[in-house]
Design an enzyme around this catalytic site. Structure first.
Site, PDB file in Angstrom:
ATOM      1  N   TYR A   1     -17.713 -14.663  11.200  1.00  0.00           N
ATOM      2  CA  TYR A   1     -18.002 -13.295  11.645  1.00  0.00           C
ATOM      3  C   TYR A   1     -18.384 -13.181  13.126  1.00  0.00           C
ATOM      4  O   TYR A   1     -18.583 -12.080  13.632  1.00  0.00           O
ATOM      5  CB  TYR A   1     -19.123 -12.694  10.777  1.00  0.00           C
ATOM      6  CG  TYR A   1     -18.741 -12.597   9.322  1.00  0.00           C
ATOM      7  CD1 TYR A   1     -17.727 -11.741   8.917  1.00  0.00           C
ATOM      8  CD2 TYR A   1     -19.368 -13.378   8.363  1.00  0.00           C
ATOM      9  CE1 TYR A   1     -17.360 -11.659   7.580  1.00  0.00           C
ATOM     10  CE2 TYR A   1     -19.012 -13.300   7.021  1.00  0.00           C
ATOM     11  CZ  TYR A   1     -18.003 -12.441   6.635  1.00  0.00           C
ATOM     12  OH  TYR A   1     -17.634 -12.358   5.318  1.00  0.00           O
TER      13      TYR A   1
ATOM     14  N   HIS B   1     -12.287  -4.602   8.834  1.00  0.00           N
ATOM     15  CA  HIS B   1     -12.837  -5.898   8.425  1.00  0.00           C
ATOM     16  C   HIS B   1     -12.846  -6.825   9.622  1.00  0.00           C
ATOM     17  O   HIS B   1     -11.824  -6.957  10.315  1.00  0.00           O
ATOM     18  CB  HIS B   1     -12.039  -6.512   7.278  1.00  0.00           C
ATOM     19  CG  HIS B   1     -12.091  -5.656   6.064  1.00  0.00           C
ATOM     20  ND1 HIS B   1     -13.242  -5.513   5.323  1.00  0.00           N
ATOM     21  CD2 HIS B   1     -11.174  -4.822   5.518  1.00  0.00           C
ATOM     22  CE1 HIS B   1     -13.022  -4.653   4.356  1.00  0.00           C
ATOM     23  NE2 HIS B   1     -11.784  -4.206   4.449  1.00  0.00           N
TER      24      HIS B   1
HETATM   25  O1  CA2 Z   1     -14.578  -9.290   7.263  1.00  0.00           O
HETATM   26  C1  CA2 Z   1     -15.313  -8.335   6.953  1.00  0.00           C
HETATM   27  O2  CA2 Z   1     -15.702  -7.512   7.762  1.00  0.00           O
HETATM   28  C2  CA2 Z   1     -15.808  -8.203   5.507  1.00  0.00           C
HETATM   29  O3  CA2 Z   1     -15.831  -6.814   5.186  1.00  0.00           O
HETATM   30  C3  CA2 Z   1     -17.204  -8.772   5.467  1.00  0.00           C
HETATM   31  C4  CA2 Z   1     -17.802  -8.824   4.071  1.00  0.00           C
HETATM   32  C5  CA2 Z   1     -16.846  -9.495   3.089  1.00  0.00           C
HETATM   33  O4  CA2 Z   1     -17.364  -9.420   1.772  1.00  0.00           O
HETATM   34  C6  CA2 Z   1     -15.472  -8.860   3.119  1.00  0.00           C
HETATM   35  O5  CA2 Z   1     -14.630  -9.555   2.235  1.00  0.00           O
HETATM   36  C7  CA2 Z   1     -14.892  -8.903   4.516  1.00  0.00           C
HETATM   37  C8  CA2 Z   1     -19.090  -9.634   4.044  1.00  0.00           C
HETATM   38  C9  CA2 Z   1     -20.084  -9.210   5.021  1.00  0.00           C
HETATM   39  C10 CA2 Z   1     -21.087 -10.302   5.084  1.00  0.00           C
HETATM   40  O6  CA2 Z   1     -21.494 -10.382   6.395  1.00  0.00           O
HETATM   41  C11 CA2 Z   1     -22.169 -11.463   6.774  1.00  0.00           C
HETATM   42  C12 CA2 Z   1     -22.335 -11.598   8.110  1.00  0.00           C
HETATM   43  C13 CA2 Z   1     -23.001 -12.680   8.584  1.00  0.00           C
HETATM   44  C14 CA2 Z   1     -23.514 -13.615   7.722  1.00  0.00           C
HETATM   45  C15 CA2 Z   1     -23.361 -13.487   6.367  1.00  0.00           C
HETATM   46  C16 CA2 Z   1     -22.678 -12.383   5.889  1.00  0.00           C
END
Ligand code: CA2
Length: 146
Positions: free
Chosen positions: A23, A100
């Site tokens: 991310y 995303h």
């Molecule tokens: O890629 C994306 O933006 C997502 O929407 C992020 C979601 C995931 O479930 C989708 O499949 C794709 C997860 C967000 C979690 O974000 C975090 C960020 C940093 C550390 C841990 C989790």
């Protein structure tokens, strides 16, 4: 004045704190600061919200539909599970761009399906946090929702 609501779902409050390989290093505060700066530059009222609760997102999507705000939506994991969020977008006539950060299609199979994609105006996937800026620019090029 034109309005854009930037809505982030569960766990996106952790941006920049965990899993930087997926991310990136920027925080949610960085993303929201960039959105507000773009709003000032382009004369758009920007509202940024994040919640780990599905119902909050439903309420905010209904509100955007009612008030004619466009939405930049990263529904996080609810993207892949939530009929309620889909119904809120469709039912309230909310114009939303689905964003995303990661390329969900290059990840686990369960991330390949989105309940939201059929009811949004467009989808931006895999460009990191630049996706929020790209969504903002895309909305600017569209006629205001209201
Ligand atoms: O890629 C994306 O933006 C997502 O929407 C992020 C979601 C995931 O479930 C989708 O499949 C794709 C997860 C967000 C979690 O974000 C975090 C960020 C940093 C550390 C841990 C989790």
């Amino acid at each position: 004045m034109r309005q854009i609501h930037v809505l982030n779902g569960p766990n996106l409050n952790l941006l920049g704190q965990r899993e930087p390989g997926i991310y990136g290093a920027a925080t949610l505060a960085d993303v929201e600061a960039e959105m507000r700066a773009l709003g000032e530059k382009h004369g758009v009222a920007v509202t940024c919200r994040q919640s780990n609760h599905e119902g909050d997102l439903v309420t905010w999507l209904q509100e955007a539909g009612r008030t004619g705000a466009d939405v930049i939506l990263n529904a996080g994991g609810y993207t892949h599970t939530s009929v309620a969020i889909r119904d809120a977008i469709k039912g309230a006539g909310t114009r939303a761009i689905e964003v995303h950060i990661s390329n969900v299609h290059a990840r686990e199979e369960f991330r390949h399906h989105s309940y939201l994609s059929p009811v949004v105006a467009g989808i931006i996937v895999g460009f990191g946090i630049a996706g929020y800026r790209l969504a903002f620019q895309a909305l600017l090029e569209m006629t205001p929702a209201r």
